[in-house]
Design a protein around this motif. Sequence first.
Motif, PDB file in Angstrom:
ATOM      1  N   PHE A   7      -1.189  -1.184  -4.354  1.00 12.04           N
ATOM      2  CA  PHE A   7      -2.269  -0.200  -4.353  1.00 12.04           C
ATOM      3  C   PHE A   7      -1.641   1.183  -4.301  1.00 12.04           C
ATOM      4  O   PHE A   7      -0.827   1.464  -3.406  1.00 12.04           O
ATOM      5  CB  PHE A   7      -3.198  -0.400  -3.154  1.00 12.04           C
ATOM      6  CG  PHE A   7      -4.075  -1.610  -3.239  1.00 12.04           C
ATOM      7  CD1 PHE A   7      -5.337  -1.529  -3.815  1.00 12.04           C
ATOM      8  CD2 PHE A   7      -3.638  -2.831  -2.752  1.00 12.04           C
ATOM      9  CE1 PHE A   7      -6.153  -2.651  -3.904  1.00 12.04           C
ATOM     10  CE2 PHE A   7      -4.444  -3.961  -2.834  1.00 12.04           C
ATOM     11  CZ  PHE A   7      -5.708  -3.863  -3.415  1.00 12.04           C
ATOM     12  N   VAL A  57       3.079  -1.108   4.190  1.00 13.54           N
ATOM     13  CA  VAL A  57       2.582   0.244   3.941  1.00 13.54           C
ATOM     14  C   VAL A  57       3.754   1.207   3.814  1.00 13.54           C
ATOM     15  O   VAL A  57       4.686   1.182   4.632  1.00 13.54           O
ATOM     16  CB  VAL A  57       1.642   0.705   5.076  1.00 13.54           C
ATOM     17  CG1 VAL A  57       1.153   2.131   4.821  1.00 13.54           C
ATOM     18  CG2 VAL A  57       0.464  -0.254   5.213  1.00 13.54           C
ATOM     19  N   VAL A 110      -7.681  -3.570   2.575  1.00 15.49           N
ATOM     20  CA  VAL A 110      -6.711  -4.659   2.415  1.00 15.49           C
ATOM     21  C   VAL A 110      -6.735  -5.568   3.636  1.00 15.49           C
ATOM     22  O   VAL A 110      -6.578  -6.798   3.519  1.00 15.49           O
ATOM     23  CB  VAL A 110      -5.306  -4.092   2.141  1.00 15.49           C
ATOM     24  CG1 VAL A 110      -4.267  -5.207   2.162  1.00 15.49           C
ATOM     25  CG2 VAL A 110      -5.272  -3.374   0.795  1.00 15.49           C
ATOM     26  N   THR A 156      -7.813   2.422   1.994  1.00 14.14           N
ATOM     27  CA  THR A 156      -7.110   1.277   1.409  1.00 14.14           C
ATOM     28  C   THR A 156      -6.593   0.303   2.458  1.00 14.14           C
ATOM     29  O   THR A 156      -6.729  -0.924   2.305  1.00 14.14           O
ATOM     30  CB  THR A 156      -5.950   1.762   0.525  1.00 14.14           C
ATOM     31  OG1 THR A 156      -6.449   2.680  -0.453  1.00 14.14           O
ATOM     32  CG2 THR A 156      -5.291   0.591  -0.181  1.00 14.14           C
ATOM     33  N   ILE A 157      -5.990   0.802   3.536  1.00 15.29           N
ATOM     34  CA  ILE A 157      -5.455  -0.111   4.553  1.00 15.29           C
ATOM     35  C   ILE A 157      -6.573  -0.950   5.148  1.00 15.29           C
ATOM     36  O   ILE A 157      -6.438  -2.179   5.309  1.00 15.29           O
ATOM     37  CB  ILE A 157      -4.700   0.663   5.644  1.00 15.29           C
ATOM     38  CG1 ILE A 157      -3.434   1.300   5.066  1.00 15.29           C
ATOM     39  CG2 ILE A 157      -4.339  -0.266   6.806  1.00 15.29           C
ATOM     40  CD1 ILE A 157      -2.685   2.197   6.046  1.00 15.29           C
ATOM     41  N   VAL A 180       0.881  -1.167   0.000  1.00  7.42           N
ATOM     42  CA  VAL A 180       0.000   0.000   0.000  1.00  7.42           C
ATOM     43  C   VAL A 180       0.917   1.215   0.000  1.00  7.42           C
ATOM     44  O   VAL A 180       1.573   1.508   1.006  1.00  7.42           O
ATOM     45  CB  VAL A 180      -0.921   0.001   1.233  1.00  7.42           C
ATOM     46  CG1 VAL A 180      -1.798   1.251   1.244  1.00  7.42           C
ATOM     47  CG2 VAL A 180      -1.788  -1.257   1.244  1.00  7.42           C
ATOM     48  N   VAL A 235      -1.956   4.818  -3.480  1.00  2.00           N
ATOM     49  CA  VAL A 235      -2.816   5.638  -2.637  1.00  2.00           C
ATOM     50  C   VAL A 235      -2.502   7.107  -2.853  1.00  2.00           C
ATOM     51  O   VAL A 235      -1.360   7.545  -2.704  1.00  2.00           O
ATOM     52  CB  VAL A 235      -2.636   5.274  -1.152  1.00  2.00           C
ATOM     53  CG1 VAL A 235      -3.476   6.193  -0.277  1.00  2.00           C
ATOM     54  CG2 VAL A 235      -3.021   3.818  -0.930  1.00  2.00           C
ATOM     55  N   PRO A 257      -1.480   7.080   2.954  1.00  2.00           N
ATOM     56  CA  PRO A 257      -2.521   6.134   3.380  1.00  2.00           C
ATOM     57  C   PRO A 257      -3.129   6.431   4.749  1.00  2.00           C
ATOM     58  O   PRO A 257      -4.180   5.889   5.084  1.00  2.00           O
ATOM     59  CB  PRO A 257      -1.783   4.792   3.395  1.00  2.00           C
ATOM     60  CG  PRO A 257      -0.613   4.973   2.500  1.00  2.00           C
ATOM     61  CD  PRO A 257      -0.206   6.404   2.637  1.00  2.00           C
TER      62      PRO A 257
END
Length: 259
Positions: free
Chosen positions: A112, A141, A128, A124-125, A7, A114, A118
């Motif tokens: 991903f 991340v 996921v 998104t986190i 991410v 972002v 993030p």
Amino acid sequence: MSRVVHVVGIGTGSPDHVTAQAVAALRACDVFLVADKREATESLVAVRRDLCAALLEPGSYRFVTVRDPERGPDARRDAAQYRAGVDAWHTERARRYAEVMDGLPDGAVVGFLVWGDPAFYDSTIRIVEAVGRLTPVTVRVVPGISAVQVLAAEHGIVLNGIGGPVHVTTGRRLVEEWRPDLGTVVVMLDAGLRCLELLDRAPDLHVHWGAQLGLPGQVLRAGRLADVADDLVTTRAAVRGRDGWVMDTYALTLPDDDA
């Protein structure tokens, strides 16, 4: 086998905002999953494609678009309805991403991209993590430059007063939360410039506003909110008309908040 998922915060659209750590993570990815939010945000997907093209070797990765589920009319929902709607949206998004991941080759690393960072008002986190309840994933991340940072830099301002606080919130919550002792209030995800509803309560509020931050079409405005209110409404509408979408962020201060 657990699939590796990165991410990655990519800043606000400029390759110059992507850190060396983020570039390394992007280069480790084989497939980038991108939400297909229909024609209104087609240019946002294009920005992500252009960014990867500028930073990565051709042929070393591919994009897979995943149809985004309908989210619903957030503006007309109360707090409980809003939360339930978002939870349902996240659940369906996670299901669709897990389905795509299960169809990828073993060992393919997923990324991903972002917008911004993030940690700031991005789902998104959480999504996921929900994917991980459906198919095994190992999540990594990487932070990115946020719209909050770019807004301050482009206006050349310090967000906090000397020793003062910074309060970050959304347009949905702004009117009920705002009070003078919050210090600088940074507002994200405001589709309706709700700061204008504060004019009667705080006529001396100042605003630093920016749309499409970091992109060639960036637009900035600043001044006493009462003086620039009409310009903000007109400019925001013009940006949306030009690009088909608008991402804006702004900071509100009172004169005593100056750093």
